[in-house]
Design an enzyme around this catalytic site. Structure first.
Site, short mmCIF file in Angstrom:
data_model
loop_
_atom_site.label_atom_id
_atom_site.label_comp_id
_atom_site.label_asym_id
_atom_site.label_seq_id
_atom_site.Cartn_x
_atom_site.Cartn_y
_atom_site.Cartn_z
N ASP A 29 1.01 -1.62 0.11
CA ASP A 29 -0.07 0.40 -0.13
C ASP A 29 0.73 1.42 -0.31
O ASP A 29 2.10 1.26 0.75
CB ASP A 29 -0.82 -0.03 1.03
N HIS A 30 0.62 2.20 -1.09
CA HIS A 30 1.22 3.29 -1.18
C HIS A 30 2.73 3.37 -0.33
O HIS A 30 3.47 3.86 -0.44
CB HIS A 30 0.90 4.73 0.14
N GLY A 85 -7.51 7.75 7.72
CA GLY A 85 -7.62 8.23 9.15
C GLY A 85 -9.17 7.61 9.89
O GLY A 85 -10.02 7.69 8.56
N SER A 135 -13.34 3.48 4.77
CA SER A 135 -14.02 2.99 6.20
C SER A 135 -15.04 4.09 6.32
O SER A 135 -15.09 5.01 6.31
CB SER A 135 -13.33 3.49 7.40
N ASP A 169 -9.32 0.54 6.34
CA ASP A 169 -8.40 0.30 7.94
C ASP A 169 -8.77 0.91 9.34
O ASP A 169 -8.93 0.05 9.76
CB ASP A 169 -6.63 0.96 7.72
N THR A 170 -8.98 1.46 9.06
CA THR A 170 -9.74 2.14 10.35
C THR A 170 -11.17 1.86 10.82
O THR A 170 -10.45 1.13 12.35
CB THR A 170 -10.08 3.52 10.20
#
EC number: 4.1.2.13
Length: 359
Positions: free
Chosen positions: A83-84, A199, A235, A277-278
Site C-alpha cells: 500500500d502506498h 484515518g 472506512s 483500515d480505520t
C-alpha cells in the site's frame, strides 16, 4: 492456492460486478480475523501493508504470517499488496518479499509529503509497471491527492500524506488526465481522489456530493470502462464502535466516514478495490477497551486479543457481503504470476480508453 496477483481478482470482480475490500494488516490477529471472515463468506482476500506496517511487523515475520494464511486457507485466493509505495525502491523490495501486487503512489514525491507533477507520477509509475509486469506482479497507481474537500487538508498515514492544504484541482482526479495516465503507465488499477482521506476524521458531517464526489468516479469510469478503479480512505467509521470505545474510556469526537451505500454506488461505476483500515482499528480498540474494563484484574493478553479478532471478523464479513464479494472465492481459479507475465508481454492486458477503443 498460492498467493495470486491483484489483477486476477479485479478482473473477476469486474466480470461479475462486485468490489473487494482491501484490509491493511500488521499483526497476527488482524490476519486471522480477515481470513476467518473470508472463509465464513467464501470471499477472495486482499491483504495490504504500508511501509509502516512492514517496519512494525518486520519483513520476515509479515511474510511468514501471510504464508501461514495461504497454508491454512488453501481454498481462498489471497493477494499480498504493498500500500502506498513512495518510490520504486519500496515497490521492488515488496516484490522481493513475495508481494504479488504493489502500489506506486506517484501523486506525491518520494518524501511522501510533496505533491508531484503529472509527469513525475507517470514516469515513476511506468518504471514500476515495466519491472513488475515482467514478473507477473500487478500495479496500482494513484492520480490526485487524498484529502478533504471540506478543509483542503490531508491525513498522513504512516508518514504518507501531503502537508498543508490543497485546492480542489489537486484533490479531485481529472478525467482527462486519468485517461492519459492509464494509457501512458498501463497500471492494472487506478486509485482516484474524490474527497476521501485516511484515518477516522474524514468528514465533519454526513457526506454529500459536495464533499464526496462519487460523480467523479462515474465520469472516469465512462472514459475508462475497462480500468479497475480504487477507493482509498473508505472506512465507514461505525457509530456503534465509536460509542463502545468512548463508553470504556475513549475520547473520539463525533466524526463521519464513507457510507456503505456510497461505496456501493462506486462499485456500480467500476470501483473494484476498496481500502479499509480505520474500521478494523476501531473494532480492535473497542474490543480491547471493553475486555480490560470488564475484567481489570486480567493480565493475559489473550483475554483481550481474542475478542479483538471476533469484533474485527464481524466488520470484515459485513464488508464482504455489502460489497458483493461473498460467494466468489470458490469461483476463482489459480493463475500463476508466470502466466500473467506472459500475458503482459503479449499485450493481452493492455489498458485502453473508450476513445481509443473506437479508433
Amino acid at each position: 492456492m498460492a498467493l495470486v496477483p491483484l489483477r486476477l481478482l479485479l478482473d473477476h470482480a469486474a466480470e461479475n460486478g462486485y468490489g473487494i475490500p482491501a484490509f491493511n494488516v500488521n499483526n497476527l490477529e488482524q490476519i486471522q480475523a480477515i481470513l476467518k471472515a473470508a472463509a465464513e463468506t467464501d470471499s477472495p482476500v486482499i491483504l495490504q501493508a504500508s511501509r509502516g506496517a512492514r517496519n512494525y511487523a518486520g519483513e520476515n515475520f509479515l511474510r511468514h504470517l501471510i504464508l501461514a494464511a495461504v497454508e491454512t486457507y488453501p481454498e481462498i485466493p489471497i493477494v499480498m499488496h504493498q500500500d502506498h509505495g513512495n518510490a520504486p525502491s519500496t515497490c521492488y523490495s515488496a516484490i522481493k518479499n513475495n508481494f504479488t501486487s504493489v502500489m506506486m503512489d506517484g501523486s506525491l514525491e518520494a518524501d511522501a509529503k510533496t505533491p508531484a507533477s503529472f509527469e513525475y507520477n507517470v514516469n515513476v509509475t511506468r518504471e514500476v509497471v515495466n519491472v513488475a509486469h515482467a514478473l507477473g506482479v500487478s500495479v496500482e497507481g494513484e492520480l490526485g491527492c487524498l484529502g478533504s474537500l471540506e478543509t483542503g487538508a490531508g491525513e498522513a498515514e504512516d508518514g504518507h500524506g501531503f502537508e498543508g492544504t490543497l485546492d480542489h484541482s489537486q484533490l479531485l482526479t481529472d478525467p482527462d488526465e486519468a485517461v492519459n495516465f492509464v494509457e501512458a503507465t498501463q497500471v492494472d488499477a487506478l486509485a482516484v481522489a474524490i474527497g476521501t482521506s485516511h484515518g477516522a476524521y474524514k468528514f465533519t458531517r454526513k457526506p454529500t456530493g459536495e464533499i464526496l464526489a462519487i460523480s467523479r468516479i462515474e465520469e472516469i469510469h465512462r472514459r475508462l470502462p475497462n480500468t479497475h478503479l480504487v477507493m482509498h480512505g473508505s472506512s465507514s467509521v461505525p457509530e456503534d464502535l465509536i460509542a463502545l470505545i468512548n463508553e470504556y474510556g475513549g475520547a473520539i469526537p463525533e466524526t463521519y466516514g464513507v457510507p456503505v451505500e456510497e461505496i456501493q454506488k462506486g462499485i456500480k461505476s467500476g470501483v473494484r478495490k476498496v481500502n479499509i483500515d480505520t474500521d478494523n482499528r476501531l473494532a480492535i480498540t473497542a474490543a480491547v477497551r471493553e475486555a480490560l474494563a470488564k475484567n481489570p484484574k486480567e493480565f493475559d493478553p489473550r483475554h483481550f486479543l481474542k475478542p479483538s479478532i471476533t469484533y474485527m471478523q464481524k466488520v470484515c464479513a459485513e464488508r464482504y457481503v455489502q460489497f458483493g464479494t461473498a460467494g466468489n472465492a470458490s469461483k476463482i481459479k489459480q493463475v500463476s504470476l508466470e502466466t500473467f507475465a506472459a500475458k503482459y508481454a503479449k499485450g493481452e492486458l493492455n489498458a485502453i480508453s473508450k476513445a481509443a477503443a473506437k479508433v
